[in-house]
Design an enzyme around this catalytic site. Structure first.
Site, mmCIF file in Angstrom:
data_model
loop_
_atom_site.group_PDB
_atom_site.id
_atom_site.type_symbol
_atom_site.label_atom_id
_atom_site.label_comp_id
_atom_site.label_asym_id
_atom_site.label_seq_id
_atom_site.Cartn_x
_atom_site.Cartn_y
_atom_site.Cartn_z
ATOM 1 N N HIS A 72 8.864 66.195 38.595
ATOM 2 C CA HIS A 72 9.892 66.316 37.880
ATOM 3 C C HIS A 72 10.002 68.051 36.999
ATOM 4 C CE1 HIS A 72 10.666 61.838 36.210
ATOM 5 N NE2 HIS A 72 10.589 61.656 37.623
ATOM 6 N N GLU A 74 10.300 69.115 34.407
ATOM 7 C CA GLU A 74 8.930 70.047 33.370
ATOM 8 C C GLU A 74 8.053 69.880 33.738
ATOM 9 O OE1 GLU A 74 12.720 67.070 31.770
ATOM 10 O OE2 GLU A 74 11.123 67.592 33.451
ATOM 11 N N CYS A 99 12.037 62.760 30.001
ATOM 12 C CA CYS A 99 11.929 61.381 30.258
ATOM 13 C C CYS A 99 10.190 60.655 29.614
ATOM 14 C CB CYS A 99 10.828 61.154 31.585
ATOM 15 S SG CYS A 99 9.189 61.056 32.533
ATOM 16 N N CYS A 109 7.230 62.713 31.159
ATOM 17 C CA CYS A 109 7.459 64.131 30.626
ATOM 18 C C CYS A 109 7.030 64.548 29.851
ATOM 19 C CB CYS A 109 8.746 65.187 31.668
ATOM 20 S SG CYS A 109 8.430 65.115 33.650
#
Length: 181
Positions: A72, A74, A99, A109
């Protein structure tokens, strides 16, 4: 995996070429620009992230699936941090809400951001109910003491990077077959 477009955005971030000043909107636009470099996936959002020090310098950037894995944005930005980076006074700009649940990794995240000690997060778009019934990333960050700013005026711009998704109807099935990444 780095692409020429990503390299240009990263270079512009580091040189301040995209910054008319330390402006949350301009930095969020940089995160949204990175999201356009994500390989499309029918089971995941395209997200960009820019991590900025208190002095306005860019510490790192990331975007979803940038290395070909289900990383992801981040997470990619946190992995790319230089050693010893001060995060308590840093701001993470994310095109989409971090998330709160994740199928492709053990830690979402929001948890990674809290564990890293990032002091502030700015987002442009709340996660729609496509893969998760109710994302609670911003609430989890706030509950952990992270300052959170939402800039909903940027939601439509962030949404455009996700035209590959059937927004408005939930996906079903396991990851890779219609379920969340």
């Amino acid at each position: 995996m780095s692409t020429p477009g990503h390299d240009q955005v990263l270079a512009a971030c580091k040189e301040g070429a995209l910054l008319p000043g330390r402006d949350d909107g301009a930095l969020l636009e940089q995160a949204i620009a990175l999201s356009r470099h994500c390989p499309p996936s029918r089971t995941a959002y395209s997200v960009g992230a820019v991590l900025v020090a208190a002095d306005g310098s860019v510490l790192s950037t990331g975007y979803s699936r940038q290395d070909g894995s289900p990383v992801h944005a981040e997470e990619a930005a946190l992995r790319a941090l230089p050693p010893g980076a001060e995060l308590r006074t840093a701001t993470l700009y994310c095109s989409l809400e971090p998330c709160s649940e994740r199928a492709s990794a053990p830690r979402p995240c929001a948890e990674l951001i809290v564990s890293a000690g990032v002091g502030r997060v700015v987002v442009g778009w709340r996660e729609p109910e496509l893969f998760v019934a109710r994302c609670r990333g911003l609430e989890q960050l706030r509950d952990a003491g992270v300052a959170v700013e939402e800039l909903p005026a940027y939601a439509d711009l962030a949404r455009r990077s996700n035209g590959h998704l059937p927004l408005g109807r939930p996906a079903t099935g396991p990851p890779g077959e219609g379920g969340p990444a």
